[in-house]
Design a protein around this motif. Structure first.
Motif: not given
Length: 147
Positions: A90-105, A60-71
């Motif tokens: 999303r609440a901060a209106r950041m509009a990059f795509p997200v890939i969620m990784v997990s063993g339990t979703m 979250w700290e990094i996202l506030q400092l730099k823009s990304y094409h993908l998380l």
């Protein structure tokens, strides 16, 4: 299995570097000590600009400092889950795509909240080829949608 580098899985970085795409920046948020550096190294070796965070709060700290094409974020992390990280972005209106990784979703929560806009999920364990294929597809679809 304890994988520390691309050579541990037989990855040929000389081939990966021929397919560079340094225009795409990716943030990887992953707390697993083996997966975190491996994913980062694989993506860098495949030509992406990659930053990494070992938990959601740091991401979250990094996202506030730099823009990304993908998380790419793990769901289950100490401090701040991947889902909470996406909610804050999303609440901060950041509009990059997200890939969620997990063993339990948390599928019910994801389906109920369309504002999360999670592009796709990868279930652990996943292989390197699937990770790279998914990243490429997500970035290609995002570029196509913007054009």
């Amino acid at each position: 299995m304890n994988i520390k580098s691309l050579s541990d899985v037989g990855w040929d970085t000389s081939i990966a570097f021929r397919k560079t795409n340094r225009t795409h920046s990716i943030l990887v948020a992953e707390d697993d000590g083996d997966t975190h550096p491996l994913n980062t190294e694989i993506l860098i070796g495949s030509g992406y600009n990659v930053d990494a965070a070992q938990d959601g709060a740091v991401a979250w700290e990094i996202l506030q400092l730099k823009s990304y094409h993908l998380l790419i974020t793990s769901h289950e992390m100490p401090g701040m889950s991947g889902l909470d990280l996406v909610k804050k972005a999303r609440a901060a209106r950041m509009a990059f795509p997200v890939i969620m990784v997990s063993g339990t979703m948390p599928e019910n929560e994801i389906k109920q909240d369309s504002s999360l806009q999670i592009y796709t999920t990868l279930f652990k364990p996943y292989d390197i080829a699937n990770l790279l294929k998914t990243v490429k597809e997500v970035l290609r679809a995002t570029v196509s949608a913007r054009a």
